[in-house]
Scaffold this motif. Structure first.
Motif, PDB file in Angstrom:
ATOM      1  N   ASP A 113       0.841  -1.400   0.079  1.00 49.70           N
ATOM      2  CA  ASP A 113      -0.190   0.116  -0.068  1.00 49.70           C
ATOM      3  C   ASP A 113       0.963   1.172   0.117  1.00 49.70           C
ATOM      4  N   LYS A 114       0.271   2.177  -0.702  1.00 54.96           N
ATOM      5  CA  LYS A 114       0.994   3.548  -0.668  1.00 54.96           C
ATOM      6  C   LYS A 114      -0.045   4.541  -0.748  1.00 54.96           C
ATOM      7  N   MET A 115       0.102   5.725  -0.169  1.00 52.46           N
ATOM      8  CA  MET A 115      -0.981   6.671  -0.189  1.00 52.46           C
ATOM      9  C   MET A 115      -0.724   7.785  -0.880  1.00 52.46           C
ATOM     10  N   THR A 116      -1.853   8.452  -1.413  1.00 51.98           N
ATOM     11  CA  THR A 116      -1.804   9.594  -2.271  1.00 51.98           C
ATOM     12  C   THR A 116      -1.448  10.751  -1.454  1.00 51.98           C
ATOM     13  N   GLU A 117      -1.063  11.876  -2.070  1.00 51.37           N
ATOM     14  CA  GLU A 117      -0.888  13.057  -1.488  1.00 51.37           C
ATOM     15  C   GLU A 117      -2.152  13.795  -0.501  1.00 51.37           C
ATOM     16  N   ALA A 118      -3.241  13.402  -1.284  1.00 54.64           N
ATOM     17  CA  ALA A 118      -4.246  13.722  -0.597  1.00 54.64           C
ATOM     18  C   ALA A 118      -4.994  12.687   0.405  1.00 54.64           C
ATOM     19  N   GLY A 119      -4.083  11.500   0.606  1.00 47.17           N
ATOM     20  CA  GLY A 119      -4.526  10.526   1.699  1.00 47.17           C
ATOM     21  C   GLY A 119      -5.237   9.267   1.104  1.00 47.17           C
ATOM     22  N   GLY A 120      -5.653   9.244  -0.058  1.00 48.97           N
ATOM     23  CA  GLY A 120      -6.323   8.158  -0.572  1.00 48.97           C
ATOM     24  C   GLY A 120      -5.290   7.114  -0.892  1.00 48.97           C
ATOM     25  N   MET A 121      -5.848   5.786  -1.336  1.00 50.48           N
ATOM     26  CA  MET A 121      -4.976   4.670  -1.602  1.00 50.48           C
ATOM     27  C   MET A 121      -4.344   4.732  -2.947  1.00 50.48           C
ATOM     28  N   VAL A 122      -3.126   4.396  -3.090  1.00 47.08           N
ATOM     29  CA  VAL A 122      -3.027   4.432  -4.580  1.00 47.08           C
ATOM     30  C   VAL A 122      -3.688   3.270  -5.343  1.00 47.08           C
ATOM     31  N   VAL A 123      -3.672   2.068  -4.636  1.00 48.81           N
ATOM     32  CA  VAL A 123      -4.544   0.767  -5.058  1.00 48.81           C
ATOM     33  C   VAL A 123      -5.507   0.547  -4.122  1.00 48.81           C
ATOM     34  N   ASP A 124      -6.677   0.489  -4.395  1.00 45.23           N
ATOM     35  CA  ASP A 124      -7.817   0.266  -3.304  1.00 45.23           C
ATOM     36  C   ASP A 124      -7.640  -1.006  -2.804  1.00 45.23           C
ATOM     37  N   LYS A 125      -8.225  -1.224  -1.797  1.00 47.22           N
ATOM     38  CA  LYS A 125      -8.397  -2.734  -0.898  1.00 47.22           C
ATOM     39  C   LYS A 125      -9.217  -3.731  -1.539  1.00 47.22           C
ATOM     40  N   MET A 126     -10.344  -2.921  -1.894  1.00 47.55           N
ATOM     41  CA  MET A 126     -11.337  -3.735  -2.707  1.00 47.55           C
ATOM     42  C   MET A 126     -11.227  -4.224  -4.219  1.00 47.55           C
ATOM     43  N   VAL A 127     -11.271  -5.568  -4.587  1.00 44.84           N
ATOM     44  CA  VAL A 127     -11.017  -5.982  -5.912  1.00 44.84           C
ATOM     45  C   VAL A 127     -12.328  -6.674  -6.383  1.00 44.84           C
ATOM     46  N   ASN A 128     -12.728  -6.013  -7.673  1.00 43.77           N
ATOM     47  CA  ASN A 128     -13.657  -6.776  -8.264  1.00 43.77           C
ATOM     48  C   ASN A 128     -13.295  -7.846  -9.301  1.00 43.77           C
TER      49      ASN A 128
END
Length: 193
Positions: free
Chosen positions: A168-183
Protein backbone atom coordinates in the motif's frame (compact mmCIF):
# COMPACT_ATOMS: atom_id res chain seq x y z
CA UNK A 1 -33.98 -59.09 2.21
CA UNK A 2 -32.20 -57.13 4.91
CA UNK A 3 -28.88 -57.54 3.06
CA UNK A 4 -30.45 -56.23 -0.15
CA UNK A 5 -31.93 -53.22 1.65
CA UNK A 6 -28.60 -52.52 3.34
CA UNK A 7 -26.77 -52.72 0.01
CA UNK A 8 -29.24 -50.29 -1.62
CA UNK A 9 -28.85 -47.81 1.23
CA UNK A 10 -25.08 -48.15 1.14
CA UNK A 11 -24.68 -47.66 -2.60
CA UNK A 12 -27.56 -45.26 -3.36
CA UNK A 13 -25.43 -42.11 -2.86
CA UNK A 14 -22.84 -43.54 -5.22
CA UNK A 15 -25.49 -44.39 -7.79
CA UNK A 16 -27.00 -40.91 -7.53
CA UNK A 17 -23.55 -39.32 -7.90
CA UNK A 18 -22.86 -41.40 -10.98
CA UNK A 19 -25.71 -39.62 -12.79
CA UNK A 20 -24.07 -36.22 -12.43
CA UNK A 21 -22.87 -34.68 -15.67
CA UNK A 22 -19.43 -33.09 -15.88
CA UNK A 23 -18.92 -29.74 -17.60
CA UNK A 24 -15.44 -28.30 -18.26
CA UNK A 25 -14.53 -24.67 -18.88
CA UNK A 26 -13.65 -23.82 -22.48
CA UNK A 27 -10.79 -21.36 -21.99
CA UNK A 28 -11.03 -20.12 -25.60
CA UNK A 29 -14.52 -18.74 -24.90
CA UNK A 30 -14.09 -17.72 -21.25
CA UNK A 31 -12.35 -15.03 -19.22
CA UNK A 32 -11.23 -14.37 -15.66
CA UNK A 33 -10.92 -10.63 -15.10
CA UNK A 34 -10.44 -8.21 -12.21
CA UNK A 35 -10.46 -4.48 -11.65
CA UNK A 36 -9.32 -2.21 -8.84
CA UNK A 37 -9.57 1.51 -8.21
CA UNK A 38 -6.30 3.38 -8.84
CA UNK A 39 -5.43 6.74 -7.24
CA UNK A 40 -9.08 7.03 -6.12
CA UNK A 41 -10.04 8.40 -9.56
CA UNK A 42 -9.92 5.53 -12.06
CA UNK A 43 -9.76 1.77 -12.46
CA UNK A 44 -7.06 -0.60 -13.64
CA UNK A 45 -8.22 -3.85 -15.23
CA UNK A 46 -6.45 -7.14 -15.69
CA UNK A 47 -7.04 -10.80 -16.36
CA UNK A 48 -5.56 -14.25 -16.06
CA UNK A 49 -4.80 -16.10 -19.29
CA UNK A 50 -4.53 -19.63 -17.87
CA UNK A 51 -7.23 -21.23 -15.77
CA UNK A 52 -9.36 -24.36 -15.60
CA UNK A 53 -12.66 -25.25 -14.04
CA UNK A 54 -15.19 -28.01 -13.72
CA UNK A 55 -18.86 -28.15 -12.80
CA UNK A 56 -20.71 -31.34 -11.85
CA UNK A 57 -24.49 -31.45 -11.64
CA UNK A 58 -27.25 -34.03 -11.95
CA UNK A 59 -30.15 -31.56 -12.08
CA UNK A 60 -30.85 -29.77 -15.39
CA UNK A 61 -31.15 -26.40 -13.61
CA UNK A 62 -27.66 -26.88 -12.04
CA UNK A 63 -29.06 -26.26 -8.54
CA UNK A 64 -27.05 -29.20 -7.17
CA UNK A 65 -23.82 -28.15 -8.87
CA UNK A 66 -20.39 -28.54 -7.33
CA UNK A 67 -17.70 -26.34 -8.83
CA UNK A 68 -13.91 -26.34 -8.71
CA UNK A 69 -11.69 -23.74 -10.31
CA UNK A 70 -8.00 -22.89 -10.42
CA UNK A 71 -6.03 -19.97 -11.84
CA UNK A 72 -2.37 -19.84 -12.84
CA UNK A 73 -1.03 -16.78 -11.02
CA UNK A 74 1.90 -16.44 -13.44
CA UNK A 75 -0.61 -15.79 -16.26
CA UNK A 76 -1.71 -12.42 -14.84
CA UNK A 77 -1.84 -9.61 -17.39
CA UNK A 78 -2.67 -5.93 -16.99
CA UNK A 79 -1.01 -4.81 -20.21
CA UNK A 80 2.02 -3.46 -18.35
CA UNK A 81 5.02 -5.75 -17.73
CA UNK A 82 6.51 -3.89 -14.72
CA UNK A 83 3.08 -3.81 -13.03
CA UNK A 84 2.50 -7.51 -13.80
CA UNK A 85 5.88 -8.38 -12.29
CA UNK A 86 5.02 -6.35 -9.18
CA UNK A 87 1.70 -8.18 -8.85
CA UNK A 88 3.55 -11.52 -9.10
CA UNK A 89 6.01 -10.46 -6.38
CA UNK A 90 5.70 -10.98 -2.62
CA UNK A 91 4.11 -7.51 -2.31
CA UNK A 92 1.00 -9.09 -3.81
CA UNK A 93 0.46 -12.66 -5.06
CA UNK A 94 3.94 -14.17 -4.55
CA UNK A 95 3.58 -16.39 -7.61
CA UNK A 96 6.87 -18.20 -6.95
CA UNK A 97 5.61 -19.59 -3.64
CA UNK A 98 1.86 -19.69 -4.43
CA UNK A 99 1.50 -20.36 -8.18
CA UNK A 100 -2.23 -21.23 -8.04
CA UNK A 101 -5.39 -19.57 -6.78
CA UNK A 102 -8.18 -22.06 -6.16
CA UNK A 103 -11.92 -22.08 -5.54
CA UNK A 104 -14.13 -24.93 -4.32
CA UNK A 105 -17.88 -24.46 -4.00
CA UNK A 106 -19.85 -25.23 -0.86
CA UNK A 107 -23.28 -24.38 -2.32
CA UNK A 108 -24.93 -23.22 -5.55
CA UNK A 109 -28.39 -21.86 -4.78
CA UNK A 110 -30.99 -20.92 -7.37
CA UNK A 111 -32.47 -17.53 -6.43
CA UNK A 112 -34.76 -16.88 -9.41
CA UNK A 113 -34.87 -17.87 -13.07
CA UNK A 114 -31.29 -17.62 -14.33
CA UNK A 115 -29.89 -16.16 -11.07
CA UNK A 116 -27.82 -18.08 -8.53
CA UNK A 117 -25.77 -17.48 -5.42
CA UNK A 118 -22.49 -19.39 -5.46
CA UNK A 119 -20.68 -19.83 -2.15
CA UNK A 120 -17.32 -21.44 -1.63
CA UNK A 121 -13.76 -21.28 -0.40
CA UNK A 122 -11.30 -19.07 -2.25
CA UNK A 123 -7.60 -19.62 -1.61
CA UNK A 124 -5.08 -16.92 -2.52
CA UNK A 125 -1.51 -17.29 -1.28
CA UNK A 126 -1.87 -19.35 1.93
CA UNK A 127 -5.21 -17.84 2.97
CA UNK A 128 -8.61 -19.48 2.44
CA UNK A 129 -11.78 -17.43 2.95
CA UNK A 130 -15.45 -18.03 2.23
CA UNK A 131 -16.76 -15.89 -0.65
CA UNK A 132 -20.08 -15.38 -2.42
CA UNK A 133 -20.50 -14.88 -6.16
CA UNK A 134 -23.60 -13.53 -7.87
CA UNK A 135 -24.12 -15.78 -10.89
CA UNK A 136 -26.18 -15.28 -14.03
CA UNK A 137 -26.94 -18.37 -16.10
CA UNK A 138 -27.10 -17.59 -19.82
CA UNK A 139 -28.58 -20.92 -20.94
CA UNK A 140 -27.38 -23.86 -23.01
CA UNK A 141 -26.83 -24.35 -26.72
CA UNK A 142 -25.28 -26.91 -29.05
CA UNK A 143 -22.19 -25.87 -30.97
CA UNK A 144 -21.45 -26.84 -34.62
CA UNK A 145 -19.76 -30.03 -33.37
CA UNK A 146 -23.03 -30.96 -31.59
CA UNK A 147 -21.50 -30.47 -28.13
CA UNK A 148 -23.74 -28.99 -25.45
CA UNK A 149 -22.44 -25.77 -23.91
CA UNK A 150 -23.61 -23.68 -20.95
CA UNK A 151 -22.84 -20.02 -20.25
CA UNK A 152 -22.40 -18.30 -16.90
CA UNK A 153 -21.28 -14.92 -15.57
CA UNK A 154 -20.09 -14.61 -11.98
CA UNK A 155 -18.88 -11.64 -9.99
CA UNK A 156 -17.80 -10.74 -6.48
CA UNK A 157 -15.71 -8.26 -4.53
CA UNK A 158 -12.92 -9.30 -2.20
CA UNK A 159 -10.78 -7.34 0.21
CA UNK A 160 -7.20 -8.02 -0.92
CA UNK A 161 -5.92 -7.33 2.61
CA UNK A 162 -7.81 -10.46 3.75
CA UNK A 163 -5.47 -12.51 1.54
CA UNK A 164 -2.22 -10.79 2.62
CA UNK A 165 -1.97 -8.68 -0.56
CA UNK A 166 -1.09 -5.78 1.67
CA UNK A 167 1.21 -3.56 -0.42
CA UNK A 168 0.00 0.00 0.00
CA UNK A 169 0.99 3.57 -0.70
CA UNK A 170 -1.00 6.71 0.01
CA UNK A 171 -1.64 9.62 -2.33
CA UNK A 172 -0.85 13.18 -1.31
CA UNK A 173 -4.55 13.66 -0.58
CA UNK A 174 -4.56 10.62 1.72
CA UNK A 175 -6.30 8.12 -0.55
CA UNK A 176 -4.95 4.72 -1.46
CA UNK A 177 -2.86 4.32 -4.61
CA UNK A 178 -4.38 0.82 -5.03
CA UNK A 179 -7.75 0.27 -3.36
CA UNK A 180 -8.16 -2.68 -1.03
CA UNK A 181 -11.39 -3.85 -2.73
CA UNK A 182 -10.98 -5.90 -5.92
CA UNK A 183 -13.81 -6.71 -8.31
CA UNK A 184 -13.61 -10.21 -9.83
CA UNK A 185 -15.67 -11.13 -12.89
CA UNK A 186 -15.77 -14.48 -14.67
CA UNK A 187 -17.43 -15.08 -18.03
CA UNK A 188 -17.48 -18.81 -18.57
CA UNK A 189 -18.55 -21.17 -21.31
CA UNK A 190 -18.59 -24.80 -20.27
CA UNK A 191 -18.73 -27.94 -22.42
CA UNK A 192 -20.64 -31.00 -21.33
CA UNK A 193 -18.30 -33.99 -21.33
Amino acid sequence: MKKLLFALLLYSPLLAGAQAATWKVDRDHSSVAFSVTHLVISEVEGNFKNFEGELKAAKPDFSDATITFSVDVFSISTGNDPRDNHLKSNDFLNAEKYPKMTFKSTSFTRITEGKYLLEGDLTIRDVTKSVKFNVTYGGTAKDPANKLRAGFKANTYINRFDYNLKWDKMTEAGGMVVDKMVNIELKLELIKQ
